[in-house]
Design an enzyme around this catalytic site. Structure first.
Site, PDB file in Angstrom:
ATOM      1  N   ARG A  32      -6.879  12.359  19.481  1.00 44.27           N
ATOM      2  CA  ARG A  32      -6.279  12.090  20.614  1.00 44.27           C
ATOM      3  C   ARG A  32      -6.113  13.454  21.459  1.00 44.27           C
ATOM      4  O   ARG A  32      -6.500  13.997  22.558  1.00 44.27           O
ATOM      5  CB  ARG A  32      -5.212  11.317  20.984  1.00 44.27           C
ATOM      6  N   ARG A  91      -2.698  -1.594  -3.424  1.00 42.56           N
ATOM      7  CA  ARG A  91      -3.669  -0.696  -3.562  1.00 42.56           C
ATOM      8  C   ARG A  91      -3.634   0.009  -4.225  1.00 42.56           C
ATOM      9  O   ARG A  91      -2.562   0.882  -4.606  1.00 42.56           O
ATOM     10  CB  ARG A  91      -3.606  -0.384  -2.060  1.00 42.56           C
ATOM     11  N   ASN A 132     -11.996   3.465  18.144  1.00 43.87           N
ATOM     12  CA  ASN A 132     -11.750   4.068  19.501  1.00 43.87           C
ATOM     13  C   ASN A 132     -12.115   5.148  20.293  1.00 43.87           C
ATOM     14  O   ASN A 132     -12.033   5.154  21.263  1.00 43.87           O
ATOM     15  CB  ASN A 132      -9.992   4.436  19.446  1.00 43.87           C
ATOM     16  N   HIS A 164     -12.033   4.314  -0.006  1.00 46.64           N
ATOM     17  CA  HIS A 164     -12.172   3.682   0.975  1.00 46.64           C
ATOM     18  C   HIS A 164     -13.096   2.251   0.765  1.00 46.64           C
ATOM     19  O   HIS A 164     -13.565   1.779   1.881  1.00 46.64           O
ATOM     20  CB  HIS A 164     -12.777   4.205   2.253  1.00 46.64           C
ATOM     21  N   ARG A 189      -8.229  17.354   5.669  1.00 49.77           N
ATOM     22  CA  ARG A 189      -9.037  17.427   4.536  1.00 49.77           C
ATOM     23  C   ARG A 189     -10.305  18.357   5.033  1.00 49.77           C
ATOM     24  O   ARG A 189     -10.780  17.920   6.166  1.00 49.77           O
ATOM     25  CB  ARG A 189      -9.478  16.324   3.814  1.00 49.77           C
ATOM     26  N   GLU A 204      -8.205  -3.383   5.866  1.00 48.47           N
ATOM     27  CA  GLU A 204      -7.988  -3.446   4.512  1.00 48.47           C
ATOM     28  C   GLU A 204      -7.203  -4.531   3.844  1.00 48.47           C
ATOM     29  O   GLU A 204      -7.109  -4.842   2.885  1.00 48.47           O
ATOM     30  CB  GLU A 204      -7.650  -1.799   4.144  1.00 48.47           C
ATOM     31  N   ASN A 252       0.720  -1.146   0.158  1.00 45.91           N
ATOM     32  CA  ASN A 252      -0.055  -0.016  -0.024  1.00 45.91           C
ATOM     33  C   ASN A 252       0.807   1.129   0.080  1.00 45.91           C
ATOM     34  O   ASN A 252       1.264   1.529   0.965  1.00 45.91           O
ATOM     35  CB  ASN A 252      -0.762  -0.008   1.243  1.00 45.91           C
ATOM     36  N   LEU A 271     -14.022   6.351   9.996  1.00 47.21           N
ATOM     37  CA  LEU A 271     -13.439   7.664  10.487  1.00 47.21           C
ATOM     38  C   LEU A 271     -12.149   7.579  10.963  1.00 47.21           C
ATOM     39  O   LEU A 271     -11.659   6.890  11.964  1.00 47.21           O
ATOM     40  CB  LEU A 271     -14.421   8.181  11.737  1.00 47.21           C
ATOM     41  N   GLY A 272     -11.122   7.790  10.198  1.00 47.44           N
ATOM     42  CA  GLY A 272      -9.816   7.769  10.382  1.00 47.44           C
ATOM     43  C   GLY A 272      -8.944   9.158  10.016  1.00 47.44           C
ATOM     44  O   GLY A 272      -9.799  10.255   9.884  1.00 47.44           O
ATOM     45  N   ASN A 273      -7.809   9.037   9.744  1.00 46.40           N
ATOM     46  CA  ASN A 273      -7.285  10.500   9.311  1.00 46.40           C
ATOM     47  C   ASN A 273      -7.975  10.939   8.078  1.00 46.40           C
ATOM     48  O   ASN A 273      -8.248  12.063   7.940  1.00 46.40           O
ATOM     49  CB  ASN A 273      -5.784  10.455   9.019  1.00 46.40           C
TER      50      ASN A 273
HETATM   51  P1  AMP Z   1      -6.416   6.037  10.832  1.00 47.25           P
HETATM   52  O1  AMP Z   1      -6.330   6.919   9.893  1.00 47.25           O
HETATM   53  O2  AMP Z   1      -7.723   5.104  10.570  1.00 47.25           O
HETATM   54  O3  AMP Z   1      -5.340   5.202  11.275  1.00 47.25           O
HETATM   55  O4  AMP Z   1      -7.038   6.912  12.216  1.00 47.25           O
HETATM   56  C1  AMP Z   1      -6.139   7.849  12.719  1.00 47.25           C
HETATM   57  C2  AMP Z   1      -6.994   8.744  13.545  1.00 47.25           C
HETATM   58  O5  AMP Z   1      -7.177   7.874  14.691  1.00 47.25           O
HETATM   59  C3  AMP Z   1      -6.205  10.070  14.263  1.00 47.25           C
HETATM   60  O6  AMP Z   1      -6.829  11.015  14.273  1.00 47.25           O
HETATM   61  C4  AMP Z   1      -5.873   9.593  15.467  1.00 47.25           C
HETATM   62  O7  AMP Z   1      -5.839  10.416  16.519  1.00 47.25           O
HETATM   63  C5  AMP Z   1      -7.369   8.765  15.900  1.00 47.25           C
HETATM   64  N1  AMP Z   1      -7.203   7.773  16.822  1.00 47.25           N
HETATM   65  C6  AMP Z   1      -6.228   6.725  16.921  1.00 47.25           C
HETATM   66  N2  AMP Z   1      -6.355   5.971  18.249  1.00 47.25           N
HETATM   67  C7  AMP Z   1      -7.268   6.737  18.915  1.00 47.25           C
HETATM   68  C8  AMP Z   1      -7.827   6.739  20.281  1.00 47.25           C
HETATM   69  N3  AMP Z   1      -7.483   5.770  21.224  1.00 47.25           N
HETATM   70  N4  AMP Z   1      -8.820   7.560  20.595  1.00 47.25           N
HETATM   71  C9  AMP Z   1      -9.275   8.523  19.604  1.00 47.25           C
HETATM   72  N5  AMP Z   1      -8.644   8.743  18.539  1.00 47.25           N
HETATM   73  C10 AMP Z   1      -8.040   7.866  18.340  1.00 47.25           C
END
Ligand code: AMP
Length: 398
Positions: free
Chosen positions: A284, A91, A334, A180, A241, A384, A9, A209-211
């Site tokens: 966080r 990917r 999380n 995604h 973004r 993924e 990836n 919901l991630g970065n």
């Molecule tokens: P990803 O792109 O799926 O790896 O997600 C990254 C995002 O997940 C970042 O904004 C991190 O701050 C958030 N994240 C990871 N662990 C936690 C947690 N324990 N509590 C809140 N946000 C988290």
């Protein structure tokens, strides 16, 4: 489904890889090359059950990064030559109109991936480099391209069409594609399994919901609407973004501030979102700042959750009947506060969270809604790489 697959990836400045045993559904080794193209690169390589091996080394480009990763397999194992590899999965972010499923890579496919860089300039070129280098390293193995857009090939025209001059769509690929897809496919299937219902009869709103962040309405296993559009910029608020903005923004900033389209594009993709509002893209850290009384962080979280809620409501309307809302990604898996705030007040729509279940920190797929909630709320950790490996083995078995 059996076999071991090396999943590659390539991101704009990073490269993730994983050696996946498909039958066991687990990773035997994985790694991350970071800060590619910057003076100080780093490669972290780990094998199951052992301490990760971290090497600080310059990684001038993706070719150097993949070469370093393969060297790490040689150095610390497991040896790829004896790993029983059946394929390498790659990917690829944008498959445009051409790819609606994983494909075996040949020169023609590789050329198409490069041509689709017009739609994904940050991603498709490095995806193509990864494929090119890996094909040279493993000339005897099949290489499979798995597209982020493919799962959304089922979008009905009503959801994929922008109301813009038709020649833009015809000549320049201007339409909604969605991204995604590998995660939305994996999580919607996991949601149906958790509910004990056939996938074909399950309607789910998946919130990745991630970065990067996107929502998808999945009806009977098919994507019928999604928040990302022609590029991954549209939709939810993300780490860096903006997500949805008024399309007139670019012209306005040009008139009043002399900004050019490239500057605006860069800012909306790289300096927007939580980074713009809270000063950090790490949720966080946003929570820490809120605890310290930082008003900007409070507003940032409000905006983030409001946007999620808006898409939940919209996609429940698109689905008509919603069986589940499934959270995934670093934040979705999380962050109990984001889950609770995004769904607060939706009880009249049949969404009732169980505060205690939601607050429990746990791995694994789980239900966080109250018993009897008409719409189940689930947390389904995404994988993924496993999904890519499964799709690859399934393609080879055909
Ligand atoms: P990803 O792109 O799926 O790896 O997600 C990254 C995002 O997940 C970042 O904004 C991190 O701050 C958030 N994240 C990871 N662990 C936690 C947690 N324990 N509590 C809140 N946000 C988290």
């Amino acid at each position: 489904m059996t076999g071991r697959v090396l999943v590659v990836n390539c991101g704009s400045s990073s490269l993730k890889y994983r050696l996946v045993d498909v039958a066991a559904g687990e990773a035997l080794a994985w790694g991350l090359a970071e800060r590619i193209g910057q003076p100080e690169g780093r490669l972290t390589h780990a094998r199951a059950g052992a301490e990760p091996d971290v090497a600080e080394q310059p990684l001038p480009d993706h070719e150097a990064a993949l070469t370093a990763a393969l060297a790490a397999f040689d150095r610390t194992g497991p040896a790829l030559a004896d790993a029983g590899l059946v394929a390498v999965a790659h990917r690829v972010v944008h498959g445009g109109d051409r790819f609606s499923a994983p494909v075996l890579v040949d020169d023609d496919v590789l050329r198409a991936v490069r041509e689709l860089a017009a739609l994904a300039p940050l991603h498709n070129p490095v995806n193509a480099v990864g494929i090119d280098v890996a094909r040279r390293a493993f000339p005897d193995l099949p290489h499979v391209a798995v597209f982020d857009t493919a799962f959304h090939a089922t979008l009905p025209a009503a959801a994929s069409t922008y109301a813009v001059p038709r020649e833009w769509a015809r000549e320049h690929g201007v339409r909604r594609y969605g991204f995604h897809g590998t995660s939305h496919a994996f999580v919607s299937r996991g949601a149906a399994e958790l509910l004990g219902r056939p996938l074909e009869e399950t309607n789910t709103v998946v919130l990745h919901l991630g970065n990067g962040a996107s929502a998808t309405a999945v009806a009977g296993g098919r994507s019928v609407d999604t928040s990302m559009g022609m590029t991954p910029l549209e939709g939810l608020v993300m780490g860096t973004r903006s997500g949805d903005v008024d399309p007139a923004l670019g012209a306005h900033l040009h008139r009043v501030a002399g900004l050019g389209p490239v500057e605006v594009d860069r800012a909306l993709n790289g300096a927007g979102g939580m980074l713009a509002l809270a000063g950090t893209n790490d949720l966080r850290e946003v929570h820490r700042r809120i605890a310290d009384g930082d008003d900007a962080a409070v507003l940032a979280l409000d905006v983030f959750c409001h946007r999620v809620r808006r898409y939940v409501g919209a996609f429940m309307a698109v689905l008509g009947r919603t069986d589940a809302i499934a959270f995934t990604g670093g934040i979705g898996e999380n962050d109990a506060v984001v889950r609770a705030r995004s769904l607060a007040g939706l009880e009249p729509l049949g969404v009732r969270l169980d505060d205690e279940r939601n607050a429990v920190r746990a791995g694994g797929a789980r239900r966080v809604s109250a018993d009897g909630s008409p719409v189940a709320v689930l947390v389904v950790p995404t994988d993924e790489e496993l999904e890519m490996a499964r799709q690859t083995v399934a393609l080879l078995a055909r």
